[in-house]
Design a protein around this motif. Structure first.
Motif, PDB file in Angstrom:
ATOM      1  N   THR A  57     126.385   7.982  77.596  1.00  0.00           N
ATOM      2  CA  THR A  57     126.669   9.355  77.172  1.00  0.00           C
ATOM      3  C   THR A  57     125.483  10.004  76.475  1.00  0.00           C
ATOM      4  O   THR A  57     125.575  11.165  76.074  1.00  0.00           O
ATOM      5  CB  THR A  57     127.876   9.372  76.225  1.00  0.00           C
ATOM      6  OG1 THR A  57     127.593   8.562  75.068  1.00  0.00           O
ATOM      7  CG2 THR A  57     129.121   8.841  76.915  1.00  0.00           C
ATOM      8  N   ASP A  91     125.029   9.375  85.561  1.00  0.00           N
ATOM      9  CA  ASP A  91     126.292   8.634  85.643  1.00  0.00           C
ATOM     10  C   ASP A  91     126.062   7.167  85.964  1.00  0.00           C
ATOM     11  O   ASP A  91     126.757   6.288  85.442  1.00  0.00           O
ATOM     12  CB  ASP A  91     127.202   9.262  86.707  1.00  0.00           C
ATOM     13  CG  ASP A  91     127.648  10.667  86.346  1.00  0.00           C
ATOM     14  OD1 ASP A  91     127.739  10.948  85.136  1.00  0.00           O
ATOM     15  OD2 ASP A  91     127.878  11.476  87.257  1.00  0.00           O
ATOM     16  N   THR A  94     127.105  17.208  71.491  1.00  0.00           N
ATOM     17  CA  THR A  94     127.956  16.546  72.480  1.00  0.00           C
ATOM     18  C   THR A  94     129.385  16.492  71.975  1.00  0.00           C
ATOM     19  O   THR A  94     129.635  16.105  70.822  1.00  0.00           O
ATOM     20  CB  THR A  94     127.446  15.114  72.751  1.00  0.00           C
ATOM     21  OG1 THR A  94     126.063  15.158  73.123  1.00  0.00           O
ATOM     22  CG2 THR A  94     128.241  14.464  73.871  1.00  0.00           C
ATOM     23  N   ILE A 101     132.967  14.717  72.486  1.00  0.00           N
ATOM     24  CA  ILE A 101     133.481  13.467  73.037  1.00  0.00           C
ATOM     25  C   ILE A 101     134.979  13.383  72.787  1.00  0.00           C
ATOM     26  O   ILE A 101     135.461  13.669  71.680  1.00  0.00           O
ATOM     27  CB  ILE A 101     132.772  12.260  72.387  1.00  0.00           C
ATOM     28  CG1 ILE A 101     131.248  12.365  72.588  1.00  0.00           C
ATOM     29  CG2 ILE A 101     133.303  10.946  72.937  1.00  0.00           C
ATOM     30  CD1 ILE A 101     130.458  11.369  71.757  1.00  0.00           C
ATOM     31  N   ASN A 102     135.730  12.998  73.821  1.00  0.00           N
ATOM     32  CA  ASN A 102     137.161  12.778  73.668  1.00  0.00           C
ATOM     33  C   ASN A 102     137.381  11.549  72.788  1.00  0.00           C
ATOM     34  O   ASN A 102     136.957  10.446  73.138  1.00  0.00           O
ATOM     35  CB  ASN A 102     137.806  12.585  75.041  1.00  0.00           C
ATOM     36  CG  ASN A 102     139.321  12.496  74.965  1.00  0.00           C
ATOM     37  OD1 ASN A 102     139.868  11.644  74.277  1.00  0.00           O
ATOM     38  ND2 ASN A 102     139.993  13.377  75.704  1.00  0.00           N
ATOM     39  N   THR A 106     139.427   8.551  74.558  1.00  0.00           N
ATOM     40  CA  THR A 106     138.863   7.830  75.705  1.00  0.00           C
ATOM     41  C   THR A 106     137.387   7.484  75.552  1.00  0.00           C
ATOM     42  O   THR A 106     136.865   6.631  76.265  1.00  0.00           O
ATOM     43  CB  THR A 106     139.030   8.669  76.986  1.00  0.00           C
ATOM     44  OG1 THR A 106     138.231   9.871  76.864  1.00  0.00           O
ATOM     45  CG2 THR A 106     140.491   9.046  77.193  1.00  0.00           C
ATOM     46  N   ALA A 114     135.061   9.456  76.414  1.00  0.00           N
ATOM     47  CA  ALA A 114     134.346  10.147  77.478  1.00  0.00           C
ATOM     48  C   ALA A 114     133.709  11.437  76.965  1.00  0.00           C
ATOM     49  O   ALA A 114     134.280  12.125  76.107  1.00  0.00           O
ATOM     50  CB  ALA A 114     135.294  10.465  78.627  1.00  0.00           C
ATOM     51  N   THR A 115     132.526  11.753  77.490  1.00  0.00           N
ATOM     52  CA  THR A 115     131.869  13.005  77.140  1.00  0.00           C
ATOM     53  C   THR A 115     132.572  14.156  77.851  1.00  0.00           C
ATOM     54  O   THR A 115     132.715  14.147  79.078  1.00  0.00           O
ATOM     55  CB  THR A 115     130.392  12.974  77.538  1.00  0.00           C
ATOM     56  OG1 THR A 115     129.731  11.945  76.790  1.00  0.00           O
ATOM     57  CG2 THR A 115     129.712  14.311  77.245  1.00  0.00           C
ATOM     58  N   VAL A 116     132.990  15.143  77.074  1.00  0.00           N
ATOM     59  CA  VAL A 116     133.686  16.302  77.625  1.00  0.00           C
ATOM     60  C   VAL A 116     132.693  17.383  78.039  1.00  0.00           C
ATOM     61  O   VAL A 116     132.798  17.965  79.117  1.00  0.00           O
ATOM     62  CB  VAL A 116     134.692  16.873  76.607  1.00  0.00           C
ATOM     63  CG1 VAL A 116     135.377  18.124  77.148  1.00  0.00           C
ATOM     64  CG2 VAL A 116     135.721  15.813  76.224  1.00  0.00           C
ATOM     65  N   TYR A 147     138.670  15.295  68.866  1.00  0.00           N
ATOM     66  CA  TYR A 147     137.361  15.145  69.488  1.00  0.00           C
ATOM     67  C   TYR A 147     136.331  14.702  68.446  1.00  0.00           C
ATOM     68  O   TYR A 147     136.509  14.913  67.230  1.00  0.00           O
ATOM     69  CB  TYR A 147     136.900  16.469  70.107  1.00  0.00           C
ATOM     70  CG  TYR A 147     137.815  17.000  71.182  1.00  0.00           C
ATOM     71  CD1 TYR A 147     137.598  16.690  72.516  1.00  0.00           C
ATOM     72  CD2 TYR A 147     138.885  17.825  70.853  1.00  0.00           C
ATOM     73  CE1 TYR A 147     138.436  17.182  73.509  1.00  0.00           C
ATOM     74  CE2 TYR A 147     139.740  18.320  71.837  1.00  0.00           C
ATOM     75  CZ  TYR A 147     139.512  17.992  73.160  1.00  0.00           C
ATOM     76  OH  TYR A 147     140.334  18.477  74.138  1.00  0.00           O
TER      77      TYR A 147
END
Length: 326
Positions: free
Chosen positions: A189, A214, A263, A265-266, A269, A271-273, A293
């Protein structure tokens, strides 16, 4: 043939060239010319008459591929060196603009030596995040990609692509290519680069585009193809169109707060939003659904900060400000 030798005492405490006896009036002009030439040679030999060229400051953050920020790495540019802090950050001041090469060494890593683009004088040149490989790793990954407009998919010419501390500018076809990158770079991320397109006054023509990979880069050949990378037309500065998580990131000691990567981030999870790059005002903003977040602010040469925020309803904005310190 007449050989002119620098007098052994010419560099001592500013002493002049040795005296010459004037035996004939007609030889005065010749002797004076010789004396002037000897003085000029002495000045050159002593390093006089020179002057340091333009310089700029250089900042960045060093990470180990697949790991965290690297502390106590030695960063060398233009005959100067410094060590990274606990956050992997470094800052070198008054570096010659044409230093040309950056080297990073340290315990547990393979040394990295790579080209350094000419610096902009009298300002802080931010190299962003620079990744090195652990001992046994290699710098054999090549990448290519094409920068396009998100609305038309037409190539973007003149975009500045910063990747792992190296810089190139896209041509009319929007393409770029880098060689000898760390194998394994990406897959996380943390941004590995940034694409920008600004006018002569520093105003964005297209929105800044952080580079997030990714999948980790593999060794080349073949070349790692990043495909089309879209840049969006500008949507206006903060405050602007709807944001329900927003704030300002200021940089201690500076008045220009541009270049901070924020950044979102959720929290559940990891994960980067979304990501956002600040302009001179330091403002950032996101429009998201309710939830919890993590907001993380990163700027080369400054200590990163993060905080958790909870958005209870879309129409009830949450504000979170940061002040980053060197």
């Amino acid at each position: 043939m007449t050989t002119l030798r620098q007098h052994p005492m010419a560099c001592s405490a500013g002493m002049s060239a040795p005296a010459v006896s004037l035996r004939k009036r007609g030889s005065v002009k010749v002797i004076l010319k010789i004396a002037a030439l000897i003085g000029a040679l002495a000045l050159v030999g002593c390093g006089g008459g020179g002057g340091s060229g333009p310089t700029g400051d250089v900042a960045g953050t060093v990470y180990v591929v697949g790991a965290s920020a690297l502390q106590n790495a030695t960063v060398s540019i233009g005959g100067q060196q410094t060590q990274t802090d606990v956050g992997g950050n470094f800052l070198l001041r008054s570096v010659p603009v044409n230093a040309g090469t950056l080297t990073i060494t340290g315990n547990g890593i393979e040394p990295l030596t790579q080209p350094l683009a000419p610096l902009t004088p009298n300002v802080r040149n931010d190299l962003g995040n620079i990744f090195v490989v652990a001992t046994g790793g290699t710098y054999t990954a090549d990448v290519q990609g094409t920068v396009v407009r998100s609305d038309t998919l037409q190539p973007v010419s003149g975009a500045r692509v910063l990747l792992n501390g190296m810089v190139m500018v896209t041509g009319p076809d929007g393409k770029f290519q880098f060689t000898k990158l760390p194998v394994g770079l990406g897959g996380g991320t943390t941004p590995v680069g940034l694409i920008t397109l600004h006018d002569a006054n520093g105003v964005p023509i297209l929105e800044d585009k952080p580079i997030l990979l990714d999948l980790p880069l593999g060794a080349s050949p073949p070349v790692n193809d990043l495909g089309l990378i879209p840049m969006s037309p500008p949507v206006g500065s903060i405050p602007g169109g709807p944001y329900n998580i927003r704030g300002t990131v200021s940089l201690q000691g500076l008045t220009d707060f541009s270049g901070t990567t924020v950044t979102l981030i959720n929290k559940a999870t990891g994960a980067t939003v979304a990501t956002f790059t600040t302009d001179a005002s330091g403002g950032y903003g996101f429009w998201v659904v309710p939830g919890t977040y993590t907001v993380k602010a990163d700027h080369a040469g400054f200590t990163s900060q993060q905080a958790d925020v909870t958005l209870t309803a879309p129409d009830q904005p949450v504000t979170k400000n940061f002040t980053l310190t060197p």
